[in-house]
Design a protein around this motif. Structure first.
Motif, PDB file in Angstrom:
ATOM      1  N   GLU A  43      -3.667  15.939   9.473  1.00 47.44           N
ATOM      2  CA  GLU A  43      -3.960  14.654  10.110  1.00 47.44           C
ATOM      3  C   GLU A  43      -3.775  13.557   9.067  1.00 47.44           C
ATOM      4  O   GLU A  43      -3.855  13.794   7.866  1.00 47.44           O
ATOM      5  N   ILE A  44      -3.524  12.389   9.581  1.00 50.29           N
ATOM      6  CA  ILE A  44      -3.240  11.285   8.665  1.00 50.29           C
ATOM      7  C   ILE A  44      -4.558  10.669   8.195  1.00 50.29           C
ATOM      8  O   ILE A  44      -5.331  10.128   8.979  1.00 50.29           O
ATOM      9  N   LYS A  45      -4.832  10.808   6.915  1.00 44.65           N
ATOM     10  CA  LYS A  45      -6.136  10.454   6.365  1.00 44.65           C
ATOM     11  C   LYS A  45      -5.926  10.113   4.891  1.00 44.65           C
ATOM     12  O   LYS A  45      -5.071  10.706   4.239  1.00 44.65           O
ATOM     13  N   ASN A  46      -6.716   9.173   4.408  1.00 43.59           N
ATOM     14  CA  ASN A  46      -6.659   8.826   2.986  1.00 43.59           C
ATOM     15  C   ASN A  46      -5.251   8.523   2.487  1.00 43.59           C
ATOM     16  O   ASN A  46      -4.832   8.995   1.437  1.00 43.59           O
ATOM     17  N   VAL A  47      -4.530   7.763   3.291  1.00 41.91           N
ATOM     18  CA  VAL A  47      -3.191   7.359   2.863  1.00 41.91           C
ATOM     19  C   VAL A  47      -3.347   6.364   1.707  1.00 41.91           C
ATOM     20  O   VAL A  47      -4.066   5.367   1.841  1.00 41.91           O
ATOM     21  N   PRO A  48      -2.717   6.648   0.572  1.00 39.39           N
ATOM     22  CA  PRO A  48      -2.889   5.737  -0.569  1.00 39.39           C
ATOM     23  C   PRO A  48      -2.351   4.323  -0.248  1.00 39.39           C
ATOM     24  O   PRO A  48      -1.248   4.205   0.283  1.00 39.39           O
ATOM     25  N   ALA A  49      -3.164   3.309  -0.536  1.00 41.79           N
ATOM     26  CA  ALA A  49      -2.775   1.955  -0.154  1.00 41.79           C
ATOM     27  C   ALA A  49      -3.203   0.938  -1.210  1.00 41.79           C
ATOM     28  O   ALA A  49      -3.986   1.259  -2.104  1.00 41.79           O
ATOM     29  N   ALA A  50      -2.660  -0.245  -1.105  1.00 38.31           N
ATOM     30  CA  ALA A  50      -3.043  -1.337  -2.014  1.00 38.31           C
ATOM     31  C   ALA A  50      -3.307  -2.608  -1.202  1.00 38.31           C
ATOM     32  O   ALA A  50      -2.779  -2.756  -0.095  1.00 38.31           O
ATOM     33  N   VAL A  51      -4.123  -3.480  -1.771  1.00 39.40           N
ATOM     34  CA  VAL A  51      -4.430  -4.735  -1.084  1.00 39.40           C
ATOM     35  C   VAL A  51      -4.121  -5.893  -2.023  1.00 39.40           C
ATOM     36  O   VAL A  51      -4.379  -5.814  -3.222  1.00 39.40           O
ATOM     37  N   ILE A  52      -3.544  -6.950  -1.465  1.00 37.43           N
ATOM     38  CA  ILE A  52      -3.350  -8.185  -2.225  1.00 37.43           C
ATOM     39  C   ILE A  52      -4.101  -9.284  -1.457  1.00 37.43           C
ATOM     40  O   ILE A  52      -3.674  -9.698  -0.374  1.00 37.43           O
ATOM     41  N   ASP A  53      -5.211  -9.669  -2.013  1.00 45.37           N
ATOM     42  CA  ASP A  53      -6.021 -10.661  -1.302  1.00 45.37           C
ATOM     43  C   ASP A  53      -5.884 -12.013  -1.997  1.00 45.37           C
ATOM     44  O   ASP A  53      -6.618 -12.326  -2.912  1.00 45.37           O
ATOM     45  N   ASP A  54      -4.927 -12.814  -1.529  1.00 45.57           N
ATOM     46  CA  ASP A  54      -4.725 -14.145  -2.109  1.00 45.57           C
ATOM     47  C   ASP A  54      -5.686 -15.176  -1.526  1.00 45.57           C
ATOM     48  O   ASP A  54      -5.796 -16.277  -2.025  1.00 45.57           O
ATOM     49  N   LYS A  76      -6.424   2.129  -3.140  1.00 47.82           N
ATOM     50  CA  LYS A  76      -6.480   2.569  -4.543  1.00 47.82           C
ATOM     51  C   LYS A  76      -6.303   1.418  -5.511  1.00 47.82           C
ATOM     52  O   LYS A  76      -6.738   1.494  -6.654  1.00 47.82           O
ATOM     53  N   TYR A  77      -5.578   0.391  -5.107  1.00 48.35           N
ATOM     54  CA  TYR A  77      -5.254  -0.692  -6.031  1.00 48.35           C
ATOM     55  C   TYR A  77      -5.502  -2.045  -5.382  1.00 48.35           C
ATOM     56  O   TYR A  77      -5.332  -2.210  -4.173  1.00 48.35           O
ATOM     57  N   PHE A  78      -5.910  -2.999  -6.198  1.00 43.79           N
ATOM     58  CA  PHE A  78      -5.875  -4.407  -5.798  1.00 43.79           C
ATOM     59  C   PHE A  78      -4.765  -5.031  -6.601  1.00 43.79           C
ATOM     60  O   PHE A  78      -4.883  -5.204  -7.811  1.00 43.79           O
ATOM     61  N   ALA A  79      -3.668  -5.299  -5.961  1.00 38.23           N
ATOM     62  CA  ALA A  79      -2.511  -5.791  -6.689  1.00 38.23           C
ATOM     63  C   ALA A  79      -2.558  -7.305  -6.779  1.00 38.23           C
ATOM     64  O   ALA A  79      -3.235  -7.964  -5.980  1.00 38.23           O
ATOM     65  N   ALA A  80      -1.812  -7.861  -7.745  1.00 39.88           N
ATOM     66  CA  ALA A  80      -1.821  -9.298  -7.942  1.00 39.88           C
ATOM     67  C   ALA A  80      -0.821  -9.984  -7.022  1.00 39.88           C
ATOM     68  O   ALA A  80      -1.105 -11.041  -6.451  1.00 39.88           O
TER      69      ALA A  80
END
Lengths: 365, 319
Positions: A43-54, A76-80
């Motif tokens: 099942e689709i779960k814990n798909v690695p993802a990143a967020v950019i919150d400007d 997993k990441y907060f990208a710039a």
């Protein structure tokens, strides 16, 4: 033509009434695709993802925590920057990136709030699931805040896939090769063992009609098997055919023709049904392990890769994967198709030659 | 001109000339020559390994061979010729997983029997061999005799001009054997030409003509009576007396071809009925007291044993 039809009908009846053979024909493809399907899809779960919150606002933070709470995406990441996140997708570090631009909260009230979702295009199911999730969250937020949020989708092309997406095309290749070989290798040998071959050769039936009738019957049965595998792969494990189904089917038929040719050739030189089937199984097993069934060619040891280049299944797998997973057309797969055309011509000619010599007019002329 | 054509079509249905078949170094058939006339039943006799089946396979075009074979006015193995031949092989060879009727239909189709003809033909043939009520049975469930009957009618589905039957009655019980041969005779009366191999001497008596084979060559040819004569070089008188050894010498001295067989004197003569008084007279004059003297009808079996030797014949009967 009526002779070919007679052989065709006879062959179908003979095969379908042989219970053990029938069991193999029905069960083997189902077992293969189901076992690999359950082992490698999940099942689709814990798909690695990143967020950019400007935006960094109250609303954007709430949306991010809502996404985290679903467990579908694993932030997993907060990208710039967005481009940094896209690079991460391309590298395979993450599969989804969510970009919330500056002024997001402000614009919601004007009905122009915007979230951008970058997804790894090669993993279709993950992409669809992620986008659906974010759209659902976005719309519940816009209702709550009495505003409007649009979700913009951006597909990022990569070469990475789910294991089952990678393996399903190869399973089709294996089914075509193994069953095509078994059916054709046992076909002529069975007639020889039961003495019917000699009887048939004393009739006015042309050997070309005999081969054509057998070929059509075997093709018919294996095509049903192919459909079976494709339907299970699609409906149970969400495997998509992104390229042209017609092209895929054409290449499958081509590879099937080659396999039947090889099977008939084996059949012509083996004394018994059992010998024919054993030789075919050996061929099939070697092919499976060395054709890049589990691993891409590039990640195989050099010696194994060298052998792989001489295995037709390798090219069938490459062609099927390109059409099914990457959605490529003939412009990309033509080198593989060319190899398969060569293989098919070679085995068919070999089969005709061997069968003629073995059974034909007995070298009378 | 018309007469000439007619005469030609009445000529031999099968001509085998100097046929030689090799399996590697082994000469299976060695310079065999014979003919089968139209409307004739020709029987091939011979022990196992004599080359009968090999000869048949060559005639059917299933083997490479040297020499000349002309059959039904064509070349062995050509498509036109195959249409005119019905072949029943020695070992059982039909589709076990098809029904009786499906087998017949398949062979009808590949022999090109027309659609309209098929139904009638299948029904007719099934009736002849009494398999009509078994037509939907899978062949693998049939008894040996039934399978044999089915094989026969499968070879006849296309109403062939020539039937080539390789031991059609092997393993068939005596009543069925008789039925088979009655049927062969009927077919023969309809004008069919039949080439048949057999191990049964009583069956061989049914043939118009016979050829006896051994080690790939023909060692005798003719009708049953001719074969018998050829076997001994004449007819037989059997005599038992008190002094067989002495009597043997007496007969030999006056020039009779004589020998001891099973403790009795066997005299080979050109005409046993006419020579019997003469032989008895000679012995009486020399004071040999005769227990009995009789002409002996030779069976085909006796002749066969003479030709192929007892050992080979035994082997052939058991095999």
């Amino acid at each position: 033509m009526s002779e070919v039809l007679a052989v065709f009908v006879k062959e179908l009846k003979v095969i379908l009434r042989e219970k053990r053979l029938l069991a193999i024909l029905i069960m083997q493809p189902i077992i293969l695709i189901t076992v690999f399907g359950y082992a490698f899809s999940g099942e689709i779960k814990n798909v690695p993802a990143a967020v950019i919150d400007d935006d960094g606002s109250f609303a954007s933070k709430q949306i991010i925590s809502a996404i985290i709470s679903t467990e579908v995406l694993d932030i997993k990441y907060f990208a710039a920057t967005a481009s940094e996140a896209v690079d991460m997708i391309k590298r395979g570090d993450i599969q989804v990136a969510i970009y919330i631009p500056e002024g997001f909260y402000r614009e919601i009230k004007n009905g122009r709030g915007e979230i951008r979702v970058f997804v790894d295009e090669s993993n279709f199911n993950v992409a669809i699931t992620s986008i659906n999730l974010i759209e659902r969250i976005a719309s519940s937020f816009s209702r709550e805040l009495k505003g409007g949020i649009a979700v913009e989708q951006r597909y990022i092309f990569t070469t990475k896939t789910r294991m089952i997406d990678f393996i399903a095309p190869a399973i089709i290749g294996v089914v075509i090769q193994m069953l095509g070989l078994i059916l054709s290798a046992s076909s002529i040998a069975r007639e020889r063992e039961e003495g019917t071959l000699e009887l048939i050769l004393a009739t006015p039936l042309r050997s070309a009609d005999l081969i054509a009738g057998k070929f059509l019957a075997i093709t018919c049965i294996i095509v049903l098997d192919i459909f079976n595998v494709m339907l299970i792969a699609h409906y149970l494990f969400n495997v998509e055919v992104r390229g042209s189904i017609l092209l895929l089917f054409a290449v499958q038929l081509l590879f099937l023709t080659g396999s039947i040719g090889l099977g008939l050739a084996i059949s012509a030189v083996s004394a018994t049904q059992l010998q024919g089937i054993q030789a075919s199984m050996l061929m099939a097993i070697v092919s499976i392990f060395l054709s890049g069934f589990f691993y891409p060619l590039e990640s195989m040891p050099e010696a194994a890769r060298l052998i792989a280049y001489f295995i037709p299944l390798t090219y069938a797998n490459l062609a099927f994967r390109n059409v099914m997973v990457k959605g490529n057309g003939l412009d990309v797969v033509f080198p593989y198709v060319a190899v398969l055309v060569f293989y098919t011509l070679l085995t068919t000619l070999l089969a005709i030659r061997l069968l003629r010599r073995k059974i034909g007019t007995g070298g009378v002329s | 001109m018309f007469l000439l054509v007619n005469k030609l079509s009445m000529a031999a249905k099968l001509v085998v000339e100097n046929l030689t078949v090799r399996y590697g170094e082994f000469l299976a058939v060695d310079g065999l020559t014979f003919q089968v006339e139209e409307g004739e039943i020709l029987g091939m006799l011979g022990p196992n390994g004599a080359g009968k089946t090999t000869t048949i396979k060559a005639i059917l075009g299933l083997l490479p061979f040297e020499g000349r074979i002309e059959i039904a006015g064509g070349v062995a193995g050509s498509l036109e010729v195959r249409r005119k031949i019905g072949y029943m092989p020695q070992s059982f060879s039909l589709y076990q997983n098809l029904t009786v009727e499906e087998n017949l239909r398949f062979f009808a189709a590949i022999y090109g029997v027309s659609k309209g003809e098929v139904e009638k033909r299948i029904k007719e043939l099934l009736e002849i061999v009494k398999l009509l009520n078994r037509k939907d049975e899978l062949v693998k469930n049939l008894s040996g005799g039934m399978k044999q009957r089915l094989m026969l009618i499968c070879s006849m589905i296309h109403d062939p001009e020539i039937l080539i039957l390789d031991e059609p009655t092997a393993g068939v019980d005596p009543p069925l054997r008789r039925t088979f041969w009655e049927h062969f005779r009927e077919l023969n009366e309809e004008g069919k030409t039949i080439l048949v191999t057999t191990h049964y001497m009583d069956e061989a008596e049914n043939c118009d003509r016979l050829i006896v084979m051994r080690d790939g060559t023909k060692i005798a040819e003719g009708n049953a009576d001719e074969i018998k004569k050829q076997a001994l070089g004449g007819e037989l008188i059997i005599i038992d007396s008190t002094k067989n050894q002495e009597a043997l010498q007496i007969l030999r001295d006056v020039g009779f071809d004589s020998k001891i067989i099973e403790d009795k004197i066997a005299v080979i003569v050109d005409n046993s009925a006419r020579r019997l008084p003469e032989v008895v007279d000679i012995l009486k004059k020399r004071d040999v007291s005769i227990a009995y003297a009789e002409t002996r009808k030779l069976t085909l079996e006796d002749a066969f044993l003479r030709f192929v030797g007892e050992d080979d014949a035994m082997q052939s009967n058991s095999g």
